[in-house]
Design a protein around this motif. Sequence first.
Motif, mmCIF file in Angstrom:
data_model
loop_
_atom_site.group_PDB
_atom_site.id
_atom_site.type_symbol
_atom_site.label_atom_id
_atom_site.label_comp_id
_atom_site.label_asym_id
_atom_site.label_seq_id
_atom_site.Cartn_x
_atom_site.Cartn_y
_atom_site.Cartn_z
ATOM 1 N N LYS A 29 18.688 1.730 2.043
ATOM 2 C CA LYS A 29 18.687 0.339 1.580
ATOM 3 C C LYS A 29 17.404 -0.386 1.944
ATOM 4 N N LYS A 30 16.730 0.085 3.026
ATOM 5 C CA LYS A 30 15.489 -0.556 3.445
ATOM 6 C C LYS A 30 14.461 0.508 3.781
ATOM 7 N N LEU A 31 13.258 0.352 3.219
ATOM 8 C CA LEU A 31 12.139 1.249 3.488
ATOM 9 C C LEU A 31 10.927 0.389 3.831
ATOM 10 N N ALA A 32 10.351 0.615 5.023
ATOM 11 C CA ALA A 32 9.172 -0.149 5.444
ATOM 12 C C ALA A 32 8.092 0.811 5.932
ATOM 13 N N ILE A 33 6.977 0.851 5.221
ATOM 14 C CA ILE A 33 5.836 1.705 5.569
ATOM 15 C C ILE A 33 4.728 0.797 6.080
ATOM 16 N N TYR A 34 4.415 0.900 7.368
ATOM 17 C CA TYR A 34 3.453 -0.037 7.943
ATOM 18 C C TYR A 34 2.021 0.439 7.814
ATOM 19 N N LYS A 35 1.821 1.731 7.481
ATOM 20 C CA LYS A 35 0.459 2.234 7.353
ATOM 21 C C LYS A 35 0.423 3.439 6.431
ATOM 22 N N LEU A 36 -0.553 3.442 5.537
ATOM 23 C CA LEU A 36 -0.772 4.574 4.638
ATOM 24 C C LEU A 36 -2.189 5.103 4.841
ATOM 25 N N ASN A 37 -2.299 6.398 4.972
ATOM 26 C CA ASN A 37 -3.608 7.036 5.074
ATOM 27 C C ASN A 37 -3.575 8.311 4.238
ATOM 28 N N ILE A 38 -3.532 8.102 2.934
ATOM 29 C CA ILE A 38 -3.406 9.228 2.005
ATOM 30 C C ILE A 38 -4.497 9.155 0.948
ATOM 31 N N ARG A 39 -4.780 10.262 0.333
ATOM 32 C CA ARG A 39 -5.856 10.346 -0.649
ATOM 33 C C ARG A 39 -5.347 9.923 -2.031
ATOM 34 N N GLU A 40 -6.048 9.010 -2.645
ATOM 35 C CA GLU A 40 -5.646 8.531 -3.969
ATOM 36 C C GLU A 40 -5.627 9.684 -4.969
ATOM 37 N N THR A 62 15.384 -3.384 0.011
ATOM 38 C CA THR A 62 14.244 -3.991 0.693
ATOM 39 C C THR A 62 13.128 -2.964 0.825
ATOM 40 N N MET A 63 11.924 -3.331 0.402
ATOM 41 C CA MET A 63 10.789 -2.417 0.494
ATOM 42 C C MET A 63 9.562 -3.173 0.980
ATOM 43 N N ALA A 64 8.903 -2.609 1.996
ATOM 44 C CA ALA A 64 7.677 -3.189 2.530
ATOM 45 C C ALA A 64 6.630 -2.087 2.651
ATOM 46 N N THR A 80 7.711 3.612 -14.116
ATOM 47 C CA THR A 80 8.285 3.537 -15.462
ATOM 48 C C THR A 80 9.378 2.492 -15.588
ATOM 49 N N THR A 81 10.082 2.231 -14.489
ATOM 50 C CA THR A 81 11.120 1.197 -14.500
ATOM 51 C C THR A 81 10.971 0.330 -13.251
ATOM 52 N N PRO A 82 11.238 -0.975 -13.329
ATOM 53 C CA PRO A 82 11.126 -1.844 -12.165
ATOM 54 C C PRO A 82 12.253 -1.574 -11.174
ATOM 55 N N PRO A 83 12.046 -1.840 -9.884
ATOM 56 C CA PRO A 83 13.102 -1.656 -8.873
ATOM 57 C C PRO A 83 14.134 -2.779 -8.946
ATOM 58 N N LEU A 89 10.833 -7.845 -1.084
ATOM 59 C CA LEU A 89 9.672 -7.018 -1.403
ATOM 60 C C LEU A 89 8.451 -7.553 -0.662
ATOM 61 N N GLU A 90 7.741 -6.644 0.031
ATOM 62 C CA GLU A 90 6.504 -7.004 0.713
ATOM 63 C C GLU A 90 5.425 -5.985 0.387
ATOM 64 N N LEU A 91 4.353 -6.444 -0.231
ATOM 65 C CA LEU A 91 3.220 -5.599 -0.578
ATOM 66 C C LEU A 91 1.973 -6.238 0.017
ATOM 67 N N SER A 92 1.422 -5.622 1.062
ATOM 68 C CA SER A 92 0.297 -6.213 1.768
ATOM 69 C C SER A 92 -0.830 -5.204 1.908
ATOM 70 N N GLY A 93 -2.000 -5.721 2.259
ATOM 71 C CA GLY A 93 -3.167 -4.867 2.406
ATOM 72 C C GLY A 93 -4.181 -5.127 1.311
ATOM 73 N N LYS A 94 -4.881 -4.090 0.914
ATOM 74 C CA LYS A 94 -5.948 -4.222 -0.074
ATOM 75 C C LYS A 94 -5.354 -4.180 -1.478
ATOM 76 N N MET A 95 -4.824 -5.300 -1.895
ATOM 77 C CA MET A 95 -4.117 -5.392 -3.170
ATOM 78 C C MET A 95 -5.006 -6.082 -4.200
ATOM 79 N N GLU A 96 -5.164 -5.457 -5.354
ATOM 80 C CA GLU A 96 -6.018 -6.012 -6.412
ATOM 81 C C GLU A 96 -5.223 -6.852 -7.403
#
Length: 264
Positions: A29-40, A62-64, A80-83, A89-96
């Motif tokens: 029901k809730k997923l929170a990822i505080y840091k991503l370090n993956i290759r695009e 809930t997703m962060a 393809t489909t909205p959540p 919803l929390e989307l933070s960081g280098k967001m364009e």
Amino acid sequence: MKELRILSGIEIDEDSSAVASLHQLTGLKKLAIYKLNIREGGQTFKQLRSSIEYLCSCGLQTMAINDESSNFINSLDTMTTPPRYIIGLELSGKMERPPQWIKELNNLYKLTLSVTVLQTDTFKLIQDLPKLFTLTFTLNATKDDRDIVDILEENKQLTDREIIIPPGGFKTLKLLRFFATMVPRLSFAVTGKEVMPALERIDMRFEAFEGIYGIETLKSLQEVHLSVGNQADEITKFLVQDLKDTPKYLDEKYANKWPKIITE
């Protein structure tokens, strides 16, 4: 772990082998990822996006995600489909840019976006969300301050150096927050049109501030909380004090409409 309901505070990098099986947590029901370090565009990148899309279809509420470098949050627009079940919803960081599907989240109650997308067009995108209660624009502490100021300056150029809150929307919004190094000029004043009719409180935390205009037109606004950083310049301090002193120069009729200004 299919019965797991909350997975919070995790970091994902290229060695996170469990990403491939993340989609099996269908009870989440809730997923929170505080840091991503993956290759695009890499395998982990693709697996994570696929898993998130699948979990959202299974009832994730809930997703962060904080993404400073991988460009992952910008790829979410290709889902393809909205959540549709998301309420927070929390989307933070280098967001364009915010995902365009946000405007279709009819159950969304709480939304937090990176201050890097603080633009008039962002407000237009989300203004018709029917249940939105809290809206926050924030800056993650690890983000380079100079970079953020440059981004905000570019955003202001798109709307003649001020962020205009569009009228006619945000029917249920009660709390509006800005936590950033610099908060650009914000304008709520639109002649003859209702803006954020249910808004009761505005919170701001900043080092630099360019002013907020038209708050007297917000009929439900009760309080404005301003937290001024230690590095604030004299212009910012003047604008904050002027905001507090404004009722002194108004007729009693209009002074009574002025919200309470609280500074820290």
